[in-house]
Design a protein around this motif. Structure first.
Motif, PDB file in Angstrom:
ATOM      1  N   CYS A  69      50.980  25.534  66.117  1.00 30.37           N
ATOM      2  CA  CYS A  69      51.489  24.219  65.902  1.00 30.37           C
ATOM      3  C   CYS A  69      53.057  24.137  65.643  1.00 30.37           C
ATOM      4  CB  CYS A  69      50.849  23.801  64.540  1.00 30.37           C
ATOM      5  SG  CYS A  69      49.142  23.596  64.531  1.00 30.37           S
ATOM      6  N   MET A  70      53.788  25.291  65.360  1.00 27.85           N
ATOM      7  CA  MET A  70      54.918  25.612  65.284  1.00 27.85           C
ATOM      8  C   MET A  70      55.795  25.793  66.480  1.00 27.85           C
ATOM      9  SD  MET A  70      57.550  25.243  62.864  1.00 27.85           S
ATOM     10  CE  MET A  70      56.820  25.694  61.205  1.00 27.85           C
ATOM     11  N   CYS A 103      50.856  25.186  54.009  1.00 28.03           N
ATOM     12  CA  CYS A 103      50.885  26.647  54.523  1.00 28.03           C
ATOM     13  C   CYS A 103      51.579  27.312  53.796  1.00 28.03           C
ATOM     14  CB  CYS A 103      50.764  26.313  56.130  1.00 28.03           C
ATOM     15  SG  CYS A 103      50.955  28.083  56.772  1.00 28.03           S
ATOM     16  N   CYS A 109      53.509  21.162  63.089  1.00 30.03           N
ATOM     17  CA  CYS A 109      54.411  21.965  62.008  1.00 30.03           C
ATOM     18  C   CYS A 109      55.797  22.003  62.585  1.00 30.03           C
ATOM     19  CB  CYS A 109      53.714  23.412  61.883  1.00 30.03           C
ATOM     20  SG  CYS A 109      52.182  23.372  61.171  1.00 30.03           S
ATOM     21  N   VAL A 132      54.663  31.460  64.089  1.00 31.30           N
ATOM     22  CA  VAL A 132      53.479  32.267  63.806  1.00 31.30           C
ATOM     23  C   VAL A 132      52.192  31.629  64.494  1.00 31.30           C
ATOM     24  CG1 VAL A 132      51.748  33.177  62.290  1.00 31.30           C
ATOM     25  CG2 VAL A 132      54.310  33.378  61.683  1.00 31.30           C
ATOM     26  N   GLY A 133      51.967  30.527  64.301  1.00 36.00           N
ATOM     27  CA  GLY A 133      50.881  29.691  65.129  1.00 36.00           C
ATOM     28  C   GLY A 133      51.407  28.572  66.095  1.00 36.00           C
ATOM     29  N   LEU A 182      53.012  29.870  54.968  1.00 38.90           N
ATOM     30  CA  LEU A 182      53.999  30.457  55.885  1.00 38.90           C
ATOM     31  C   LEU A 182      55.163  29.374  56.454  1.00 38.90           C
ATOM     32  CD1 LEU A 182      51.764  32.709  57.895  1.00 38.90           C
ATOM     33  CD2 LEU A 182      53.231  33.383  56.093  1.00 38.90           C
ATOM     34  N   PHE A 183      54.807  28.334  55.992  1.00 40.77           N
ATOM     35  CA  PHE A 183      55.534  27.149  56.736  1.00 40.77           C
ATOM     36  C   PHE A 183      57.149  27.228  55.972  1.00 40.77           C
ATOM     37  CE2 PHE A 183      57.464  22.652  56.045  1.00 40.77           C
ATOM     38  CZ  PHE A 183      57.431  22.228  57.488  1.00 40.77           C
ATOM     39  N   ILE A 238      45.080  21.398  60.227  1.00 41.26           N
ATOM     40  CA  ILE A 238      46.095  20.424  60.513  1.00 41.26           C
ATOM     41  C   ILE A 238      45.816  19.468  61.642  1.00 41.26           C
ATOM     42  CG2 ILE A 238      48.538  20.158  61.103  1.00 41.26           C
ATOM     43  CD1 ILE A 238      49.084  22.680  59.383  1.00 41.26           C
ATOM     44  N   CYS A 271      57.124  31.226  59.234  1.00 42.18           N
ATOM     45  CA  CYS A 271      57.008  30.482  60.327  1.00 42.18           C
ATOM     46  C   CYS A 271      57.741  29.661  60.546  1.00 42.18           C
ATOM     47  CB  CYS A 271      55.416  29.984  60.438  1.00 42.18           C
ATOM     48  SG  CYS A 271      54.919  29.129  61.708  1.00 42.18           S
ATOM     49  N   CYS A 314      47.493  31.422  59.218  1.00 36.21           N
ATOM     50  CA  CYS A 314      47.811  30.092  59.958  1.00 36.21           C
ATOM     51  C   CYS A 314      46.325  29.096  59.836  1.00 36.21           C
ATOM     52  CB  CYS A 314      47.987  30.320  61.380  1.00 36.21           C
ATOM     53  SG  CYS A 314      48.428  28.773  62.374  1.00 36.21           S
ATOM     54  N   PHE A 315      46.673  27.740  59.671  1.00 33.27           N
ATOM     55  CA  PHE A 315      45.478  27.002  59.529  1.00 33.27           C
ATOM     56  C   PHE A 315      45.666  25.664  60.299  1.00 33.27           C
ATOM     57  CE2 PHE A 315      47.283  24.389  56.445  1.00 33.27           C
ATOM     58  CZ  PHE A 315      47.809  25.354  55.329  1.00 33.27           C
ATOM     59  N   CYS A 316      46.415  25.953  61.758  1.00 32.43           N
ATOM     60  CA  CYS A 316      46.560  24.870  62.705  1.00 32.43           C
ATOM     61  C   CYS A 316      45.336  24.109  62.909  1.00 32.43           C
ATOM     62  CB  CYS A 316      46.907  25.377  63.859  1.00 32.43           C
ATOM     63  SG  CYS A 316      48.849  25.782  64.142  1.00 32.43           S
TER      64      CYS A 316
HETATM   65  S1  SF4 Z   1      51.912  27.024  62.739  1.00 32.36           S
HETATM   66 FE1  SF4 Z   1      52.978  28.289  61.080  1.00 32.36          FE
HETATM   67  S2  SF4 Z   1      53.130  26.649  59.415  1.00 32.36           S
HETATM   68 FE2  SF4 Z   1      51.838  25.821  60.526  1.00 32.36          FE
HETATM   69  S3  SF4 Z   1      49.877  26.443  59.976  1.00 32.36           S
HETATM   70 FE3  SF4 Z   1      50.437  28.075  61.431  1.00 32.36          FE
HETATM   71  S4  SF4 Z   1      51.331  29.551  60.382  1.00 32.36           S
HETATM   72 FE4  SF4 Z   1      51.588  27.751  58.777  1.00 32.36          FE
END
Ligand code: SF4
Length: 96
Positions: free
Chosen positions: A79-80, A63, A87, A76-77, A65-66, A53, A70, A48-50
């Motif tokens: 931001c989602m 990402c 996200c 997962v993070g 996982l997007f 972002i 996620c 995850c690289f919130c």
């Molecule tokens: S929140 Fe989810 S989609 Fe957004 S950067 Fe983190 S892992 Fe990726």
């Protein structure tokens, strides 16, 4: 009153976090529920690289996982998680 606060993707910045004045300490959730709060901050998932972002250095679709691992249903993070997260908004309005 301000205290050092650790910001996602940025790190700790002295005097950047707010604290209630002493006269409002009885309304402070950190004091009232301190025993229930985790002692240590949970680290973000390694993929995850919130932080990037949030700093405008990457877009959610970059990402891996997007929309796969996620999603708003299984975030997962951070931001989602909430609807105002970048996200989450990308996922919702790009109709992934
Ligand atoms: S929140 Fe989810 S989609 Fe957004 S950067 Fe983190 S892992 Fe990726």
């Amino acid at each position: 009153m301000r205290k050092t606060f650790s910001w996602r993707g940025i790190g700790a910045i002295p005097e950047s976090g707010l604290r209630l004045k002493e006269e409002y300490a009885h309304l402070d959730a950190e004091i009232a529920y301190g025993d229930l709060l985790p002692a240590e901050k949970k680290e973000d998932h390694t993929a995850c690289f919130c932080g990037e972002i949030l700093r405008g250095k990457a877009e959610p679709t970059q990402c891996a996982l997007f929309g796969k691992g996620c999603t708003p249903q299984h975030p997962v993070g951070a931001c989602m998680v909430s609807s105002e997260g970048a996200c989450h908004a990308y996922y919702r309005f790009r109709q992934v």
